[in-house]
Enzyme design. Structure first.
Site, PDB file in Angstrom:
ATOM      1  N   LYS A  29       0.961  -1.181   0.073  1.00 39.43           N
ATOM      2  CA  LYS A  29       0.233  -0.045   0.177  1.00 39.43           C
ATOM      3  C   LYS A  29       0.903   1.352   0.008  1.00 39.43           C
ATOM      4  O   LYS A  29       0.497   2.203  -0.797  1.00 39.43           O
ATOM      5  CB  LYS A  29      -0.807   0.156   1.358  1.00 39.43           C
ATOM      6  N   THR A  30       1.876   1.190   0.741  1.00 41.10           N
ATOM      7  CA  THR A  30       2.738   2.492   0.693  1.00 41.10           C
ATOM      8  C   THR A  30       3.381   2.822  -0.714  1.00 41.10           C
ATOM      9  O   THR A  30       3.324   3.920  -0.990  1.00 41.10           O
ATOM     10  CB  THR A  30       4.039   2.357   1.664  1.00 41.10           C
ATOM     11  N   ASP A 212      -3.574   7.449   4.820  1.00 39.27           N
ATOM     12  CA  ASP A 212      -3.117   5.796   4.898  1.00 39.27           C
ATOM     13  C   ASP A 212      -4.072   5.551   6.194  1.00 39.27           C
ATOM     14  O   ASP A 212      -4.416   6.036   6.877  1.00 39.27           O
ATOM     15  CB  ASP A 212      -1.647   6.268   5.223  1.00 39.27           C
ATOM     16  N   GLU A 213      -3.915   4.090   6.447  1.00 36.33           N
ATOM     17  CA  GLU A 213      -4.606   3.427   7.657  1.00 36.33           C
ATOM     18  C   GLU A 213      -6.009   4.283   8.021  1.00 36.33           C
ATOM     19  O   GLU A 213      -6.107   4.310   9.019  1.00 36.33           O
ATOM     20  CB  GLU A 213      -3.457   3.577   8.908  1.00 36.33           C
ATOM     21  N   GLN A 243      -7.617  -5.115   9.833  1.00 33.60           N
ATOM     22  CA  GLN A 243      -6.357  -4.793  10.360  1.00 33.60           C
ATOM     23  C   GLN A 243      -7.046  -3.295  11.502  1.00 33.60           C
ATOM     24  O   GLN A 243      -6.203  -2.842  12.133  1.00 33.60           O
ATOM     25  CB  GLN A 243      -5.342  -4.325   9.675  1.00 33.60           C
ATOM     26  N   ARG A 595       2.401 -10.503  10.449  1.00 34.40           N
ATOM     27  CA  ARG A 595       3.593  -9.912  10.534  1.00 34.40           C
ATOM     28  C   ARG A 595       4.779 -10.895   9.969  1.00 34.40           C
ATOM     29  O   ARG A 595       5.781 -10.378   9.799  1.00 34.40           O
ATOM     30  CB  ARG A 595       3.868  -9.838  12.140  1.00 34.40           C
TER      31      ARG A 595
END
Length: 663
Positions: A29-30, A212-213, A243, A595
């Site tokens: 995504k970044t 973002d997020e 998430q 993770r």
């Protein structure tokens, strides 16, 4: 654009209206956000100063800035507005402060400063009560609930107390010309709602927004975004409903649910290809999250091969678990010839780290504790740095308030409130206001005297701090404020001893640095912002095992992950068993699983020591939800067949192997 998959490309190029990018864990995504910024500037004619990317942490903003600097020229990249929600709020408020009745140099109070005010207005010094009141007030502010509305809706004793404190707390902050962390979002919302011309100015300045997020936004942040994007609705929101793990601090998954109805033209693009984890890890993650009700259906997949089986180990008790985890980690690292920093041990709550730390120290394994308190966040260190900040800049109002009242010297909250109001009217700092004739007429001589005595003392030390070596001035400062006595009066002996030890360590460090570099106290204080660089926590090149809570690990990735304490009552937490909270606990488990890049190891105890007794424990329901196909169980009831070697024999074998390695 090479190396992007079709969905990533589509997300970058889509500009026909509002866009929601549902970005699964590890789906790049970044990269999508940074490439889209470059596309807007290079191909679509947007001026860099009109593009804003909003993140949740300084670390994420810094990483984004670094990545975008590789795609655009440095001068172009620096014109972009890449910041956290709070930094953007500060920028808006500094420019528009007068419209809200603040001076542009208003102060921003940290959590400890705010706790002091709440303690005064609620007349309590109990730290647990203070924390609870602060949390309730913060949630109200984030939900845009006014003090009046809070009084109406207070449902229990703590909320009633918080509602009474809330109104006085707000008045005190305003009198001090100060804002707390929540105001940095709440006040821009108020500003935009009350001043349409200011809203229009900022909508024209920030013509395209990337967030973002997005699943972590609260009601207040959602309103700010709506007001900033206006009718044009030129934005890309990037998030993952699977998430969303911050409901306890006001984040509202409803913001994701509302988007399609509030923006009917919304386009949704899903990023489901994962570039981080092996197929087995993703299958377990998909299985677990499949038990939650879905906002948007999606399934992660990967081209990184099957990978190692996941291991689940049942341990006799928590001491055996800590020993087993560290032994298995060492054996795994030895087999793989890996580095310590390839490994992370993740857990639901901080208290689970203690035994792990002991085992790591016993085995001389370097480790970093994430989410633990930094040395420079300790109250006693902040007390001393407040004095140093005030010596360097007497206009630093938070430093003035903290030093004027720590240790107590007869300057009360009422005096400071009058001083704050007066300073606000005159647009001067609290320190300067104290000397003015106009202020002297508003207070009693007995109130004025200790205040002026304190200000004169600061002036005297300030003159010395600019000219004399630090090692001459600092001990005199500590002696003059009698800080050691203050600590022993405040705390029980062992705590006071430990806190005074921290102060001595800090002052010795400053003295040594001053002597070595020939610096005065003022010189040293000006570099105090860099002091945090001492903190190994920031050193990404440090080869150490990472210990972290699951919440603090979100957004990070590690080659090999150990999830410990995966038991009923811990994960899911015993207070989170109603359906909505249970779904958030399941998302936390999903975050933990995703993770891991190459290997994943889970452990739980069959009994856990609490205080002095052992309490029976059982495997978390989330372990069963992962499915059995790709999992190797050892020990306990879940093991497929009785273990040939007992747990202790296996540990002995590992120890023998490791000691052979050391020789």
């Amino acid at each position: 654009m090479s190396g992007l998959n079709p969905q990533q490309r589509e997300a970058i190029h889509y500009l026909d209206g509002p866009l929601l990018v549902l970005a699964g864990a590890g789906s790049g995504k970044t990269r999508v956000i940074t490439q889209k910024i470059a596309y807007l500037v290079q191909d679509c004619g947007f001026q860099p100063r009109n593009v804003a990317a909003i993140t949740f942490t300084n670390k994420a903003a810094k990483e984004m800035q670094e990545r975008i600097s590789k795609l655009l020229s440095r001068s172009t990249a620096e014109q972009l507005q890449i910041s956290t929600f709070h930094s953007l709020g500060v920028r808006i408020l500094r420019e528009e402060a007068r419209a809200l009745g603040y001076k542009p140099r208003f102060s921003i109070f940290d959590s400890a400063d705010c706790a002091g005010i709440i303690g005064d207005v609620a007349k309590t010094i109990d730290k647990g009560t203070l924390r609870r009141l602060q949390s309730i007030i913060s949630n109200w502010k984030n939900g845009l609930i006014s003090p009046e509305a809070a009084r109406q809706m207070a449902a229990n004793d703590h909320e009633v107390l918080a509602a009474h404190a809330y109104l006085s707390y707000e008045a005190t902050l305003k009198a001090y010309q100060a804002m707390d962390f929540d105001d940095l979002i709440g006040l821009p919302v108020k500003l935009f709602n009350e001043h349409p011309e200011i809203t229009e100015k900022w909508q024209n300045r920030l013509r395209y927004l990337l967030v973002d997020e997005y699943q972590d936004t609260n009601a207040c942040q959602y309103q700010l975004l709506k007001l900033l994007t206006g009718v044009r609705a030129q934005f890309t929101a990037v998030g993952d409903d699977d998430q969303a793990i911050y409901g306890w601090r006001g984040a509202d998954i409803e913001n994701l649910k509302k988007l399609p109805s509030e923006f009917p033209a919304l386009k949704v693009i899903k990023l489901e290809q994962n570039y981080r984890s092996t197929a087995r890890i993703l299958k377990a993650a998909n299985n677990v999250i499949g038990h939650n009700e879905k906002l948007f259906e999606k399934k992660l997949w990967s081209e990184l091969g099957h990978g190692d089986p996941i291991t689940v180990t049942a341990c006799k008790d928590n001491e055996a678990e800590a020993e087993s985890v560290i032994m298995r980690l060492q054996a795994h690292r030895f087999e793989r010839r890996g580095k310590f920093k390839d490994y992370a041990i993740l857990y639901r709550s901080n208290h689970l780290a203690r035994l792990l730390e002991t085992q790591l120290r016993n085995n001389k394994i370097p480790y970093l504790l994430s989410g633990g308190q930094s040395f420079f966040d300790k109250a006693e260190i902040k007390d001393i740095t407040s004095y140093l900040r005030l010596l360097t800049n007497e206009d630093d109002d938070p430093a003035f308030i903290r030093t004027a009242t720590t240790p107590k010297r007869g300057i009360g909250a009422a005096t400071l409130q009058v001083l704050g109001t007066y300073a606000g009217e005159r647009h001067v700092s609290l320190f300067h206001a104290a000397f003015e004739e106009g202020f002297a007429h508003r207070v009693q001589p007995r109130q004025l005297e200790p205040l002026l005595e304190f200000c004169h003392f600061i002036n005297r030390i300030q003159a010395r701090a600019s000219n004399e070596p630090a090692q001459q001035v600092l001990p005199d400062l500590l002696k003059a404020i009698d800080y050691e006595t203050y600590l022993y009066d405040q705390e029980e002996e062992r705590t006071a001893q430990s806190r005074w030890g921290n102060v001595c360590e800090f002052t010795n460090w400053l003295n040594t640095k001053g002597e070595a570099e020939g610096k005065t106290l003022i010189d040293l204080t000006q570099s105090i912002a860099l002091i945090n660089m001492l903190d190994k926590q920031n050193d990404e090149d440090y080869d150490a095992v990472q210990l972290s809570t699951l919440h603090a690990a979100k957004g990070l990735e590690y080659r090999h992950v150990f999830l410990v304490g995966i038991e009923e009552g811990i994960l899911p937490h015993r207070e989170s068993l109603d359906p909505a909270k249970l779904e958030e606990e399941r998302r936390l488990m999903y975050v933990g699983i995703t993770r891991a890049q190459h290997s994943l190891h889970l452990s739980y105890c069959e009994r856990r020591k609490q205080a002095r007794e052992f309490v029976p424990a059982e495997a978390s329901r989330f372990i069963a939800e992962m499915g059995k196909e790709d999992i190797r169980f050892s020990g306990g009831k879940l093991a497929v067949e009785p273990d040939k070697a007992t747990g202790s024999a296996r540990l002995d074998a590992m120890k023998a192997m490791l000691s052979g390695n050391k020789r």
